[in-house]
Design a protein around this motif. Structure first.
Motif, short mmCIF file in Angstrom:
data_model
loop_
_atom_site.label_atom_id
_atom_site.label_comp_id
_atom_site.label_asym_id
_atom_site.label_seq_id
_atom_site.Cartn_x
_atom_site.Cartn_y
_atom_site.Cartn_z
N MET A 1 -21.07 -10.69 -9.66
CA MET A 1 -21.18 -9.46 -10.43
C MET A 1 -21.29 -8.28 -9.47
N THR A 2 -20.51 -7.25 -9.72
CA THR A 2 -20.55 -6.06 -8.87
C THR A 2 -21.52 -5.05 -9.45
N ILE A 3 -22.15 -4.33 -8.56
CA ILE A 3 -23.09 -3.27 -8.98
C ILE A 3 -22.26 -2.03 -9.29
N PRO A 4 -22.43 -1.45 -10.48
CA PRO A 4 -21.68 -0.23 -10.81
C PRO A 4 -22.01 0.89 -9.83
N ALA A 5 -21.02 1.71 -9.55
CA ALA A 5 -21.19 2.85 -8.65
C ALA A 5 -20.64 4.10 -9.31
N CYS A 6 -21.02 5.24 -8.78
CA CYS A 6 -20.54 6.53 -9.28
C CYS A 6 -19.03 6.62 -9.07
N ARG A 7 -18.31 7.03 -10.11
CA ARG A 7 -16.85 7.16 -10.02
C ARG A 7 -16.41 8.26 -9.06
N LEU A 8 -17.28 9.23 -8.79
CA LEU A 8 -16.90 10.35 -7.94
C LEU A 8 -17.34 10.19 -6.49
N CYS A 9 -18.62 9.88 -6.26
CA CYS A 9 -19.12 9.83 -4.88
C CYS A 9 -19.34 8.42 -4.37
N GLY A 10 -19.32 7.42 -5.26
CA GLY A 10 -19.48 6.03 -4.83
C GLY A 10 -20.91 5.57 -4.67
N ALA A 11 -21.89 6.40 -5.02
CA ALA A 11 -23.29 6.00 -4.90
C ALA A 11 -23.56 4.79 -5.81
N PRO A 12 -24.23 3.75 -5.30
CA PRO A 12 -24.51 2.58 -6.13
C PRO A 12 -25.57 2.88 -7.18
N ARG A 13 -25.36 2.37 -8.38
CA ARG A 13 -26.36 2.52 -9.44
C ARG A 13 -27.52 1.58 -9.15
N PRO A 14 -28.77 2.02 -9.35
CA PRO A 14 -29.91 1.14 -9.09
C PRO A 14 -29.82 -0.15 -9.89
N ASP A 15 -30.22 -1.24 -9.25
CA ASP A 15 -30.17 -2.55 -9.88
C ASP A 15 -31.49 -2.90 -10.56
N ALA A 16 -32.51 -2.05 -10.37
CA ALA A 16 -33.83 -2.31 -10.94
C ALA A 16 -33.80 -2.19 -12.46
N PRO A 17 -34.55 -3.06 -13.15
CA PRO A 17 -34.61 -2.96 -14.61
C PRO A 17 -35.45 -1.76 -15.05
N GLY A 18 -35.19 -1.30 -16.23
CA GLY A 18 -35.99 -0.23 -16.82
C GLY A 18 -35.27 1.10 -16.84
N ALA A 19 -35.66 1.91 -17.80
CA ALA A 19 -35.00 3.20 -18.00
C ALA A 19 -35.25 4.17 -16.85
N ALA A 20 -36.41 4.10 -16.21
CA ALA A 20 -36.72 5.03 -15.13
C ALA A 20 -35.78 4.85 -13.94
N ALA A 21 -35.32 3.63 -13.71
CA ALA A 21 -34.45 3.36 -12.56
C ALA A 21 -33.06 3.96 -12.73
N VAL A 22 -32.58 4.03 -13.95
CA VAL A 22 -31.22 4.54 -14.19
C VAL A 22 -31.21 5.88 -14.93
N ALA A 23 -32.35 6.54 -14.99
CA ALA A 23 -32.43 7.84 -15.67
C ALA A 23 -31.49 8.83 -14.99
#
Length: 59
Positions: A1-23
């Motif tokens: 499974m690949t970790i989603p990243a930003c379509r523009l800058c390529g920054a990886p989306r946090p893999d931590a669970p919970g709303a605060a991690a991906v806010a």
């Protein structure tokens, strides 16, 4: 499974669970129906483009 990243800058989306991690991350579908993500920095920078549903190519 690949970790989603930003379509523009390529920054990886946090893999931590919970709303605060991906806010601030914004989900988007392109013209072909593929899901993509924008990091908080790119989402803030392009909020008007996102709200007006402009194609990423126009940014």
């Amino acid at each position: 499974m690949t970790i989603p990243a930003c379509r523009l800058c390529g920054a990886p989306r946090p893999d931590a669970p919970g709303a605060a991690a991906v806010a601030g991350w914004v989900s988007d579908r392109d013209e072909r129906g593929r899901e993509g993500w924008f990091c908080p920095d790119c989402a803030r920078r392009h909020v008007r483009d996102i709200e007006s549903k402009l194609d990423v190519e126009w940014w």
